[in-house]
Design a protein around this motif. Sequence first.
Motif, PDB file in Angstrom:
ATOM      1  N   PHE A 175     -20.060 -32.304  -7.193  1.00 24.88           N
ATOM      2  CA  PHE A 175     -19.589 -32.653  -8.531  1.00 24.88           C
ATOM      3  C   PHE A 175     -18.344 -33.549  -8.571  1.00 24.88           C
ATOM      4  CE2 PHE A 175     -21.456 -28.293  -9.338  1.00 24.88           C
ATOM      5  CZ  PHE A 175     -22.597 -28.760  -9.974  1.00 24.88           C
ATOM      6  N   ILE A 176     -17.631 -33.710  -7.456  1.00 23.32           N
ATOM      7  CA  ILE A 176     -16.340 -34.398  -7.514  1.00 23.32           C
ATOM      8  C   ILE A 176     -16.318 -35.650  -6.645  1.00 23.32           C
ATOM      9  CG2 ILE A 176     -13.841 -34.160  -7.244  1.00 23.32           C
ATOM     10  CD1 ILE A 176     -14.244 -31.112  -7.517  1.00 23.32           C
ATOM     11  N   SER A 177     -16.521 -35.479  -5.334  1.00 18.08           N
ATOM     12  CA  SER A 177     -16.438 -36.615  -4.403  1.00 18.08           C
ATOM     13  C   SER A 177     -17.381 -37.771  -4.734  1.00 18.08           C
ATOM     14  CB  SER A 177     -16.690 -36.137  -2.971  1.00 18.08           C
ATOM     15  OG  SER A 177     -15.717 -35.205  -2.585  1.00 18.08           O
ATOM     16  N   PRO A 178     -18.610 -37.507  -5.213  1.00 16.53           N
ATOM     17  CA  PRO A 178     -19.506 -38.635  -5.498  1.00 16.53           C
ATOM     18  C   PRO A 178     -18.980 -39.615  -6.535  1.00 16.53           C
ATOM     19  CG  PRO A 178     -20.751 -36.583  -5.400  1.00 16.53           C
ATOM     20  CD  PRO A 178     -19.295 -36.209  -5.389  1.00 16.53           C
ATOM     21  N   PHE A 179     -17.986 -39.200  -7.310  1.00 17.21           N
ATOM     22  CA  PHE A 179     -17.499 -40.047  -8.398  1.00 17.21           C
ATOM     23  C   PHE A 179     -16.160 -40.714  -8.089  1.00 17.21           C
ATOM     24  CE2 PHE A 179     -19.968 -36.499 -10.197  1.00 17.21           C
ATOM     25  CZ  PHE A 179     -21.026 -37.222 -10.709  1.00 17.21           C
ATOM     26  N   LYS A 180     -15.633 -40.487  -6.876  1.00 20.84           N
ATOM     27  CA  LYS A 180     -14.285 -40.993  -6.587  1.00 20.84           C
ATOM     28  C   LYS A 180     -14.225 -42.523  -6.583  1.00 20.84           C
ATOM     29  CE  LYS A 180     -14.680 -40.534  -1.545  1.00 20.84           C
ATOM     30  NZ  LYS A 180     -14.158 -39.776  -0.371  1.00 20.84           N
ATOM     31  N   HIS A 181     -15.344 -43.175  -6.256  1.00 20.13           N
ATOM     32  CA  HIS A 181     -15.312 -44.638  -6.192  1.00 20.13           C
ATOM     33  C   HIS A 181     -15.377 -45.288  -7.575  1.00 20.13           C
ATOM     34  CE1 HIS A 181     -15.263 -44.614  -1.895  1.00 20.13           C
ATOM     35  NE2 HIS A 181     -16.334 -43.836  -1.848  1.00 20.13           N
ATOM     36  N   LYS A 182     -15.456 -44.482  -8.615  1.00 14.25           N
ATOM     37  CA  LYS A 182     -15.293 -44.992  -9.970  1.00 14.25           C
ATOM     38  C   LYS A 182     -13.820 -45.252 -10.290  1.00 14.25           C
ATOM     39  CE  LYS A 182     -19.347 -42.848 -12.079  1.00 14.25           C
ATOM     40  NZ  LYS A 182     -19.922 -44.100 -12.596  1.00 14.25           N
ATOM     41  N   ALA A 183     -12.940 -44.704  -9.447  1.00 16.24           N
ATOM     42  CA  ALA A 183     -11.509 -44.760  -9.731  1.00 16.24           C
ATOM     43  C   ALA A 183     -10.954 -46.178  -9.601  1.00 16.24           C
ATOM     44  CB  ALA A 183     -10.761 -43.822  -8.793  1.00 16.24           C
ATOM     45  N   ASP A 184      -9.997 -46.498 -10.451  1.00 14.84           N
ATOM     46  CA  ASP A 184      -9.238 -47.741 -10.313  1.00 14.84           C
ATOM     47  C   ASP A 184      -8.237 -47.637  -9.178  1.00 14.84           C
ATOM     48  OD1 ASP A 184     -10.185 -49.224 -12.771  1.00 14.84           O
ATOM     49  OD2 ASP A 184      -9.443 -47.385 -13.698  1.00 14.84           O
ATOM     50  N   LEU A 185      -7.880 -46.390  -8.822  1.00 11.45           N
ATOM     51  CA  LEU A 185      -6.908 -46.166  -7.762  1.00 11.45           C
ATOM     52  C   LEU A 185      -7.260 -44.882  -7.021  1.00 11.45           C
ATOM     53  CD1 LEU A 185      -4.208 -46.807  -6.313  1.00 11.45           C
ATOM     54  CD2 LEU A 185      -3.055 -45.459  -8.096  1.00 11.45           C
ATOM     55  N   LEU A 186      -7.337 -44.973  -5.683  1.00 13.05           N
ATOM     56  CA  LEU A 186      -7.491 -43.812  -4.820  1.00 13.05           C
ATOM     57  C   LEU A 186      -6.110 -43.471  -4.272  1.00 13.05           C
ATOM     58  CD1 LEU A 186     -10.721 -44.868  -2.875  1.00 13.05           C
ATOM     59  CD2 LEU A 186     -10.555 -43.158  -4.688  1.00 13.05           C
ATOM     60  N   PHE A 187      -5.632 -42.291  -4.613  1.00 17.68           N
ATOM     61  CA  PHE A 187      -4.239 -41.898  -4.340  1.00 17.68           C
ATOM     62  C   PHE A 187      -4.230 -40.834  -3.246  1.00 17.68           C
ATOM     63  CE2 PHE A 187      -0.215 -39.897  -4.822  1.00 17.68           C
ATOM     64  CZ  PHE A 187       0.621 -40.715  -5.562  1.00 17.68           C
ATOM     65  N   ASP A 188      -3.511 -41.110  -2.151  1.00 15.18           N
ATOM     66  CA  ASP A 188      -3.389 -40.135  -1.054  1.00 15.18           C
ATOM     67  C   ASP A 188      -2.197 -39.220  -1.327  1.00 15.18           C
ATOM     68  OD1 ASP A 188      -3.368 -38.719   1.285  1.00 15.18           O
ATOM     69  OD2 ASP A 188      -2.894 -40.421   2.579  1.00 15.18           O
ATOM     70  N   SER A 189      -2.476 -37.936  -1.553  1.00 19.37           N
ATOM     71  CA  SER A 189      -1.409 -37.002  -1.907  1.00 19.37           C
ATOM     72  C   SER A 189      -0.819 -36.273  -0.702  1.00 19.37           C
ATOM     73  CB  SER A 189      -1.923 -35.961  -2.912  1.00 19.37           C
ATOM     74  OG  SER A 189      -2.841 -35.065  -2.295  1.00 19.37           O
ATOM     75  N   SER A 190      -1.264 -36.613   0.513  1.00 16.22           N
ATOM     76  CA  SER A 190      -0.710 -35.961   1.701  1.00 16.22           C
ATOM     77  C   SER A 190       0.625 -36.588   2.078  1.00 16.22           C
ATOM     78  CB  SER A 190      -1.684 -36.066   2.877  1.00 16.22           C
ATOM     79  OG  SER A 190      -1.838 -37.416   3.278  1.00 16.22           O
ATOM     80  N   MET A 191       1.451 -35.812   2.764  1.00 17.82           N
ATOM     81  CA  MET A 191       2.708 -36.317   3.315  1.00 17.82           C
ATOM     82  C   MET A 191       2.853 -35.850   4.753  1.00 17.82           C
ATOM     83  SD  MET A 191       5.568 -36.123   0.277  1.00 17.82           S
ATOM     84  CE  MET A 191       5.213 -34.454  -0.284  1.00 17.82           C
ATOM     85  N   PRO A 192       3.405 -36.681   5.633  1.00 15.37           N
ATOM     86  CA  PRO A 192       3.501 -36.294   7.045  1.00 15.37           C
ATOM     87  C   PRO A 192       4.270 -35.004   7.301  1.00 15.37           C
ATOM     88  CG  PRO A 192       3.941 -38.637   6.787  1.00 15.37           C
ATOM     89  CD  PRO A 192       3.867 -38.056   5.401  1.00 15.37           C
ATOM     90  N   TYR A 193       5.217 -34.672   6.410  1.00 12.50           N
ATOM     91  CA  TYR A 193       6.036 -33.492   6.703  1.00 12.50           C
ATOM     92  C   TYR A 193       5.526 -32.206   6.048  1.00 12.50           C
ATOM     93  CZ  TYR A 193       8.856 -32.834   2.334  1.00 12.50           C
ATOM     94  OH  TYR A 193       9.304 -32.545   1.050  1.00 12.50           O
ATOM     95  N   GLU A 194       4.389 -32.272   5.358  1.00 14.40           N
ATOM     96  CA  GLU A 194       3.990 -31.099   4.586  1.00 14.40           C
ATOM     97  C   GLU A 194       3.406 -29.968   5.420  1.00 14.40           C
ATOM     98  OE1 GLU A 194       0.365 -30.681   2.065  1.00 14.40           O
ATOM     99  OE2 GLU A 194       0.463 -32.869   2.035  1.00 14.40           O
ATOM    100  N   VAL A 195       2.601 -30.265   6.437  1.00 15.50           N
ATOM    101  CA  VAL A 195       2.090 -29.175   7.272  1.00 15.50           C
ATOM    102  C   VAL A 195       3.245 -28.445   7.958  1.00 15.50           C
ATOM    103  CG1 VAL A 195       0.611 -28.556   9.225  1.00 15.50           C
ATOM    104  CG2 VAL A 195      -0.174 -30.245   7.552  1.00 15.50           C
ATOM    105  N   PRO A 196       4.262 -29.152   8.488  1.00 10.44           N
ATOM    106  CA  PRO A 196       5.423 -28.439   9.017  1.00 10.44           C
ATOM    107  C   PRO A 196       6.158 -27.575   7.988  1.00 10.44           C
ATOM    108  CG  PRO A 196       5.358 -30.657   9.905  1.00 10.44           C
ATOM    109  CD  PRO A 196       4.278 -30.586   8.850  1.00 10.44           C
ATOM    110  N   VAL A 197       6.145 -27.987   6.723  1.00  6.45           N
ATOM    111  CA  VAL A 197       6.742 -27.154   5.671  1.00  6.45           C
ATOM    112  C   VAL A 197       5.883 -25.925   5.416  1.00  6.45           C
ATOM    113  CG1 VAL A 197       7.264 -27.032   3.194  1.00  6.45           C
ATOM    114  CG2 VAL A 197       7.974 -29.027   4.510  1.00  6.45           C
ATOM    115  N   MET A 198       4.572 -26.136   5.334  1.00  8.14           N
ATOM    116  CA  MET A 198       3.640 -25.058   5.016  1.00  8.14           C
ATOM    117  C   MET A 198       3.460 -24.065   6.158  1.00  8.14           C
ATOM    118  SD  MET A 198       2.235 -25.464   1.957  1.00  8.14           S
ATOM    119  CE  MET A 198       1.771 -26.678   0.727  1.00  8.14           C
ATOM    120  N   LYS A 199       3.797 -24.474   7.374  1.00  8.90           N
ATOM    121  CA  LYS A 199       3.448 -23.698   8.569  1.00  8.90           C
ATOM    122  C   LYS A 199       3.870 -22.242   8.470  1.00  8.90           C
ATOM    123  CE  LYS A 199       4.244 -23.412  13.548  1.00  8.90           C
ATOM    124  NZ  LYS A 199       4.841 -24.079  14.746  1.00  8.90           N
TER     125      LYS A 199
END
Length: 313
Positions: A234-258
């Motif tokens: 229901f979600i991924s098949p429609f992502k290419h309709k987007a005007d912008l694909l936004f990456d919400s990951s950050m390099p330091y987040e897994v170390p914060v979440m650990k």
Amino acid sequence: MPFPYDIEAINSRIVSDQKGFAQECEAIYSRKVMEAAAMIKERTPLSSVVLLSGPSGSGKTTTAHKICTALEKIGICAITVSLDKYYLPFDPEASPKTDDGEFDRESPHCLDLEMLNEHFYALDRGDEVIVPHFNFKIQDRDHAKAKPFRLAEGEIVIFEGIHALNDMLADAHPKAFKLYISARSDIECGGAIWFKRTWTRLLRRIVRDELFRGTDASETLKMWANVRHGEKKFISPFKHKADLLFDSSMPYEVPVMKQFALKALNVVPDGIERLEELRNLLPALEKFEEVDPALVPTDSILREFIGGGMYKY
């Protein structure tokens, strides 16, 4: 596709300058938010509606708030509205079901699609709408909390939710700005994927569910298969309709979440669903150096999952 992060580079930055690394990651995220806001501003003469979609754990709510703040800085007043408010009352007969007969909470047919489309058109015309309020505890609308809403001249509204780019909404509003957000970067070690991007979102869900939703890691892992099935359908098949694909990951987040994640995962009993994934996830997580959560700013997307943020969810 975004470039992958490298775990050795991440750990090196943490050891040498943990605070500076955190600030650098947040600054990059803020620049992406400002770029999104600038693109949205260009579209405002065509439509006052923005559709923001993404899978579970993508950080939709915080990013929508941050985009609103960025728009205000460039002279555009913006408001966010969650699509969760438009859920239909649960009906044992009519509500969508999974293949095994369970209530399918991932289906777009859980939403009042007709009302949403009517509201998008009305808001673009400058008309007033009554935004409903859905109470998830009783699986019904709370009419006392429904609120009238109208956009003033030049204002925009960001509707955020997992189904915002579904054909049943997006195709009817081609002029609306469309944004798809997800954690889109893997973390590599020696050129091979060490920590999958889907694990980043799973980690966010595990930590948030444990801290704020009364759901332990075993239950989150149990639900994850259906969540992922719903995303692929229901979600991924429609992502290419987007005007912008936004990456919400950050390099330091897994170390914060650990530290939060290990506390939750280390008490998961044998015999749970997705045990094999857990056995792969734990050693991958152990390889990261830790980052002090106190270094995470109150407006960070990470606060959506670890708490202590400035936004209400």
